[in-house]
Design an enzyme around this catalytic site. Structure first.
Site, PDB file in Angstrom:
ATOM      1  CG  PHE B 246      -8.887   0.651  -5.856  1.00 26.74           C
ATOM      2  CD1 PHE B 246      -7.778   0.830  -5.034  1.00 26.74           C
ATOM      3  CD2 PHE B 246     -10.026   1.385  -5.583  1.00 26.74           C
ATOM      4  CE1 PHE B 246      -7.828   1.708  -3.956  1.00 26.74           C
ATOM      5  CE2 PHE B 246     -10.084   2.271  -4.521  1.00 26.74           C
ATOM      6  CZ  PHE B 246      -8.984   2.424  -3.698  1.00 26.74           C
ATOM      7  CG  ASN B 622       7.151   8.848   1.639  1.00 28.11           C
ATOM      8  OD1 ASN B 622       6.939   8.373   2.756  1.00 28.11           O
ATOM      9  ND2 ASN B 622       6.857  10.098   1.340  1.00 28.11           N
ATOM     10  N   PRO B 623       8.577   5.671   3.112  1.00 31.07           N
ATOM     11  CG  PRO B 623      10.177   5.249   4.744  1.00 31.07           C
ATOM     12  CD  PRO B 623       9.809   6.215   3.653  1.00 31.07           C
ATOM     13  CE  LYS B 624       4.236  10.181   7.718  1.00 32.85           C
ATOM     14  NZ  LYS B 624       4.007  11.504   8.338  1.00 32.85           N
ATOM     15  CD  GLU B 696      -1.637  -4.004  -8.870  1.00 29.61           C
ATOM     16  OE1 GLU B 696      -1.387  -5.137  -9.305  1.00 29.61           O
ATOM     17  OE2 GLU B 696      -2.163  -3.115  -9.552  1.00 29.61           O
TER      18      GLU B 696
END
Lengths: 316, 736, 214
Positions: B246, B622-624, B696
């Site tokens: 992060f 990648n939608p997942k 983000e």
């Protein structure tokens, strides 16, 4: 963590005797608080007496209609016990509001009673703390005190007793049973089990040296609606800002102990006659003599409002 | 390969592998405990020793003396390294903090020694035997007190210009018929990634290998070289798996320097992990801010003036928290003003944490927009729609490459059921709970950076990708694999992805929301080259060749892909570099957050009940994994809104609540099912991948949406994060 | 404690051996640190413990201070169990001991004489995933992966706790059998922090496993 020697004992009296033999020795039961503190060298026993396998893990009904809880019954088993759930729901609720599933599986009844404060200055050995180093001073009073005590505190220490279980037990009029190295037993009512800090905040209970808690005795159930309302910033796995343990009867009378505000579960029996008059009157009496800091004076209102929430809930 | 003009049709557009919600390819490793993190490479070092880092016990001053007698005599102790014995050490090129301090102490828990012993238990015990005496000096710890004397900083490497002026802000604001002038504060926050900063360091002669947890491998190597004063060529840095970052593991911190120095002193490989209670004052954090926002508008809701000033503090030479960044681009308005001010504070270093600048700035701006909508008697969604802009408001004529903020807000409003929101706050009640809804926009820059990769083709038709890109939970392994599979016309199980090793071609690493877009583009470039090599090897024209199903089709013939590597493995390296498109277009990602909260009318406890996010962030690789990035960011946004605060003790000068019990982050019970809608977007100005980052964006605006929902529930406006119950109860009416 | 152990421990048992460690130290001169040699005369406490990890008997002679977590990670190479905080504040170190989940960081290895320990490695392997591991992969119930072994060990235990009828803080009634609702799962999992914020997906992974088991 300082180095220590380690032994396992088989009976409570052996445990007390072992402690008497080795100055500074500590009993290790679940370890969820002691090991945490040992890693930070807030506790540094030269000798550990592992009492994990000495029995004391039963919950039994007493002939007088009460319940005897072995000192080493873990928090999960205590909360899930059928009699506790049926007759002492307050205790189940308080336990389940505390810590996490993992910690409740390990933490014991006696260990929970003896868990030490979570004051962040107590936990940081670079900071002044009269509880950790008697006479060194208290950085918390002028520092970050949002979570600390508002009553029963002193100018030497404003730490709170952090637990939930004992708050419920206080409302249930529990008694702590002990044994010493000579096999002598004592029964200590929970209302006098914890000391207030005064000028000696490092002395937290009236247990004598080498005295081992063997059980907690609950008197016969008193019925009523049992509510444990724990208020915290996040929804789980956090210590209470304020918690209210209440048993409210149909006629509006009841018992209320409060956690998160004092060095011990805070109950003022003399205030309870005011419960039928509502939270405001009761809380005013309960909190007479409170000395909050600027950062934690919100707890005065929070106690009153949480009691109000509990009374509201009890009426539904 | 250089990307200079907007991308046309290319193999990625087929989206046979790319764009599919594929399970993470490293999932079976992570779920079985077989993915190895920095401290766990026990196989590569025989007989490691353990280092324990000691932090300064004071906030500011000097070390008078360090008595090592007892510590040295403690069982198992092999070495003790302090600044005095370490030789000259420089700061790195990104963080300004001195990673092993002495004799001067700049902040609490700054590393002052590392104690090395045979075992972890011995090292920890010996560390407490070091007797360090200090002379304390007065420090500055109070941002509010330092605010008025804080100067405007110089432009940094990252972040917006410290000051911007467009039109006549002062005049326009003064004459605006409807205006708002409010101040908001955000607290210091800590990354609290689950894996502590950790390193195993091993010297082989003058060659140093570090297994560490570093988001940007290239910066890591550069900074190890800089701090220790050794040549980059002598350093190998490996971060195969990273247990969260992060922004808190951008580059070299005290663990890696401690481990390297300790390993040199002990003549053995050394393992170091920062103890959790040390991390929050020792490493970097998101700095606290004070923000003043002024908005002027005409009665129809047209913004005529918008001003945003931000104050933050840092160690000398540190950077400002760039909270004004989003305000420059998000809404229209002819007259604009932003300014950053930077005070010197003697707390730990403030630096990047997920969406630095945007997260903090939007915590303030999006409450201000809610307040302004109320003043205008407008719906908060409608007010935002009214002030949308399709060009950079500071540079008329400079278009956004793609921008569907309006669609985000509208889609979200429908999905969430925004029409059910009561305009009058404090009017919806369920038992003891007051219910409210809030909205916020989201915007986050979409940078893309030079990135390289090497790809190999084996005779079995296995494609292996090598790049020093990292996966910090973002899904890099999987999307890089999908990119290579799509480009080479193979299924994902024919691709091997190896990351996080400085011997691999350089990527910009994981940071700044640039990782996914940049690293996959580098892999694209290398794969273009590999396709050419394959065509050459097979003797077909690349223009005629189609890569599909593990075959190369050319004319009427079909060749198994692996045939191209029959004689020898094909290995190519390339990088993607960029021209001026990012200057010609404003490239950003957009979103909208909708939140429903319950506020206990007795106790003031706030609980999130529903969350919907709509995101617009280029091609979704990648939608997942993209969705997971967003829900994770939303979760961190809830933390920022309701509980996260590193509390500054202004007397002692440190963050008091420096562990995971004291610094509360959301737990399971705090987070309801989260809904995420990813709007279709193909941005050909970005790269041939036409993709942008999203990790983000998902955080930006969330906290304000929660704050606005709390207001809608209670009628209490809290402008001082986090919104804890003590800020509500004295104004909260139990009976409504 | 099980029967077999009870019979072997028939009297007070002093397990720790207090010995004197003599270690010769050679500080490397490479960084200018003075080369010295020190004789240690401080007592070092070692002790023996035996337990079963993932079906295999293990016996260790170690520093009394070694936690179960460090015994697993540093002595037995079961690095799947993670150290996130070392203070019981995060849950990354969750393992199953005699079928129940605990924080292995707040337990001395010595407290586990005779215990049966299951770590993430004992639940399944990459080629043969446990149903909960497979559900985490399918539902993307993780991101960085560091808290994941602890989450999965906890998740497996949580479903067992619900089956066993153990109530939770959010159970409406203490007297009725709890069911695996979303809120029940979330409350019971709250001792496992995931800073990446995969909570929503973890709850879905667990729901799927719970439904299949039901």
């Amino acid at each position: 963590m300082k180095t220590f020697t380690y032994e396992r004992v088989n009976t409570p009296v052996e445990a007390a005797a072992a402690a008497a033999r080795t100055p500074g020795a500590k009993f290790l039961a679940g370890g969820t608080n002691l090991l945490d503190l040992m890693k930070l060298e807030i506790e540094a026993p030269p000798h550990i007496i592992d009492i994990g396998k000495i029995g004391l893990d039963k919950i039994e009904s007493t002939p007088a209609g009460g319940l005897l809880i072995g000192a080493l019954v873990n928090n999960t088993d205590l909360a899930a016990h059928s009699i506790v759930r049926r007759d002492y729901g307050l205790l189940s609720r308080a336990l389940l509001a505390g810590a996490s599933g993992q910690l409740r599986n390990k933490a014991t009844t006696a260990g929970n009673l003896l868990q030490r404060t979570r004051c962040p200055y107590f936990y940081d050995t670079n900071q002044l703390c009269n509880k950790r180093v008697p006479g060194s001073g208290c950085a918390a009073i002028a520092g970050f005190s949002r979570q600390l005590g508002i009553i029963g505190t002193s100018n030497a220490c404003i730490a709170t007793y952090p637990g939930d279980m004992a708050v419920a037990m206080r409302a249930l009029d529990a008694t702590v049973e002990t044994v010493n190295a000579k096999g002598a037993k004592r029964a200590l009512s929970l209302d006098r089990f914890y000391r207030l800090p005064g000028q000696t905040p490092h002395l937290e209970t009236i247990l004598e040296k080498n005295e081992l808690i063997t059980a907690v005795l609950l008197p016969p159930p008193v019925g009523g609606v049992h509510i444990y309302h724990k208020v915290r910033d996040r929804a789980s796995y956090a210590f209470a800002l304020v918690s209210v343990a209440a048993i409210i009867q149909k006629n509006g009378s009841g018992r209320v102990a409060v956690g998160g505000i004092a060095p011990r579960p805070w109950r003022v029996e003399g205030a309870e006659s005011l419960l039928p008059s509502g939270a405001k009157a009761f809380a005013a009496q309960l909190l007479t003599g409170a000395r909050p800091t600027k950062e934690n004076e919100y707890k005065l209102a929070l106690v009153e409002r949480t009691v109000a929430a509990v009374l509201n809930e009890a009426n539904h | 390969m250089k990307f200079e003009t907007p991308a046309g049709i290319n193999p990625i557009d087929k989206q046979t592998v790319i764009g599919k919600p594929t399970d993470r390819i490293e999932g079976p490793l992570k779920t079985t405990g077989t993915a190895k993190y920095a401290y766990e490479h026990n196989d590569v070092v025989s007989n490691p020793a353990y280092g324990y880092v000691v932090g300064a016990a004071i906030a500011k001053g000097r070390i008078k003396s360090i008595d090592q007698t007892k510590a040295k005599a403690a069982p198992g102790v092999l070495a003790i390294v302090t600044a005095a014995s370490a030789g000259p050490l420089k700061p790195g090129q990104f963080y300004v903090d001195k990673l092993l301090a002495g004799p001067d102490i700049d902040h609490y828990h700054q590393a002052v020694a590392v104690v090395v012993a045979e075992t972890f238990e011995q090292a920890r015990a010996a560390a407490s035997l070091l007797k360090i005496s200090y002379t304390k000096t007065k420090g500055a710890f109070d941002l509010a007190a330092a605010k008025d004397s804080a100067p405007v900083p110089k432009q940094g490497q990252f972040g917006p210009p410290p000051q911007t002026n467009v039109g006549d802000f002062g005049g326009a604001f003064a004459s605006a018929p409807v205006k708002l002038d409010e101040t908001y504060t955000t607290p210091d926050q800590t990354h609290a990634m689950m894996e502590p900063h950790a390193t195993i360091a091993r010297w082989d002669g003058d060659k140093l290998t570090c297994w560490s947890s570093i988001q940007q491998i290239n910066w890591g190597v550069r900074d190890i070289a800089t701090v220790l004063g050794i040549p980059k060529e002598n350093i190998r840095l490996i971060s195969t798996f990273i247990g969260g970052g992060f922004g808190g593991k951008g580059t070299v911190l005290s663990d890696i320097i401690a481990a390297s120095l300790a390993a040199r002193a002990a003549g053995r490989p050394v393992k170091v992990a920062l103890p959790r209670p040390l991390i929050m004052n020792n490493t970097t954090h998101r700095p606290a801010t004070i923000q003043r926002i002024r908005i002027g508008a005409t009665p129809d809701g047209t913004i005529t003036a918008i001003g945003h000033e931000n104050w933050s503090g840092n160690l000398p030479g540190g950077r400002p928290e760039s909270s004004t960044a989003s305000t420059r681009l998000l809404y229209a308005g002819a007259n604009r003003f932003t300014q950053l001010r930077l005070a010197v504070l003697d707390l730990a270093e403030g630096n990047a944490m997920r969406a630095p600048g945007e997260a903090t700035g939007m915590m303030a701006l999006e409450i201000a927009m809610d307040e302004m909508a109320e003043k205008l008697k407008m719906d908060p969604v409608a007010f935002r729609l009214k002030n949308d802009t399709q060009e950079d408001p500071e540079k008329p004529g400079r278009k956004f490459s793609t921008r569907k903020l309006v669609e985000c807000l509208q889609t979200g409003a429908t999905k969430f059921g925004w029409s059910k929101r009561q305009t009058q706050p404090g009017t919806v009640r369920e038992g003891q709970w007051l219910i409210g809804m809030g909205v916020a926009s989201a915007i986050r820059g979409a940078p893309v950076m030079k990135s390289a990769a090497r790809v190999r083709l084996s005779r079995e038709g296995i494609v292996t990708v090598e790049t020093d890109m990292t996966d910090i939970g973002t899904g890099s392994y999987t999307i890089i694999g999908q990119t290579a599979a799509e480009m080479m016309g193979v299924s994902l199980d024919k691709v091997v992805v190896t990351l996080g090793d400085s011997t691999f071609p350089e990527s910009p690493g994981s940071g700044g929301q640039w990782g996914a877009a940049s690293a996959t583009s580098g892999v694209y470039a290398a794969c273009v080259k590999l396709r050419e090599a394959v065509a050459n090897s097979l003797g077909v024209h690349i223009e005629d060749a189609e890569f599909v199903g593990g075959q190369v089709l050319a004319g009427n013939r079909s060749h198994p892909l692996g045939d191209a590597a029959k004689a020898a493995e094909l290995v190519v390296t390339d990088e993607m570099t960029y021209g001026t498109l990012s200057r010609e277009y404003a490239q950003d990602t957009f979103g909208a957050h909708f939140v429903e909260v319950g506020v206990n009318s007795y106790t003031g406890e706030v609980r999130v009940r529903r969350m919907v996010a709509i995101c617009h962030a280029g091609r979704v690789l990648n939608p997942k994994t993209a969705r997971s990035q967003v829900i994770g960011a939303m979760t961190m946004g809830v933390g920022a809104a309701l509980m996260e605060e590193l509390v500054v003790d202004k007397h002692v000068g440190f963050f008091v609540n420096h562990d995971l019990a004291g610094y509360e982050v959301p737990v399971h019970a705090d987070i309801p099912h989260q809904e995420v809608i990813l709007l279709e977007d193909i941005d050909p100005t970005m790269s041939p991948m036409k993709a942008k980052g999203i990790g983000e964006l998902g955080m930006v605006g969330v906290a304000a949406a929660v704050a606005n929902a709390v207001y809608n529930a209670t009628g209490i406006r809290v402008r001082d994060y986090p919104i804890t119950l003590d800020k509500l109860i004295d104004k909260l009416s139990i009976n409504g | 404690m099980d029967e077999s152990n009870e019979s072997t421990i028939t009297r007070r048992e002093m397990i720790a051996a207090t010995t004197t460690a003599v270690t010769a130290l050679a500080f490397s001169g490479m960084t200018g640190v003075q080369a010295t040699s020190i004789q240690h005369t401080v007592p070092l406490s070692l002790a023996q413990v035996s337990f079963t990890v993932n079906g295999r008997a293990q016996s260790l002679n170690m520093d009394t201070r070694t936690t179960l977590l460090d015994a697993l990670r540093e002595h037995l190479q079961f690095t799947g169990t993670k150290k996130g905080c070392d203070h019981g504040q995060c849950g990354a170190c969750t393992v199953l001991v005699n079928g129940r989940r605990i924080n292995s960081c707040l337990s001395l290895a010595l407290q586990h004489q005779g215990d049966t320990i299951t770590t993430i490695e004992g639940l399944g392997t990459p080629d043969k995933l446990h149903p909960m591991q497979a559900a985490f992969v399918k539902h993307d119930g993780y991101q960085c992966g560091y808290c994941t072994p602890g989450q999965i060990c906890s998740a497996v235990a949580v479903l067992n706790e619900i089956k066993a009828g153990i109530p939770s803080h959010v159970s409406a009634s203490l007297l009725e059998k709890p069911v695996a609702t979303n809120m029940e799962l979330r409350e019971r999992m709250s001792g496992n922090i995931c800073r990446c914020g995969a909570y929503s997906n973890i709850a879905e992974a667990m729901s799927e496993v719970a439904q299949k088991q039901a």
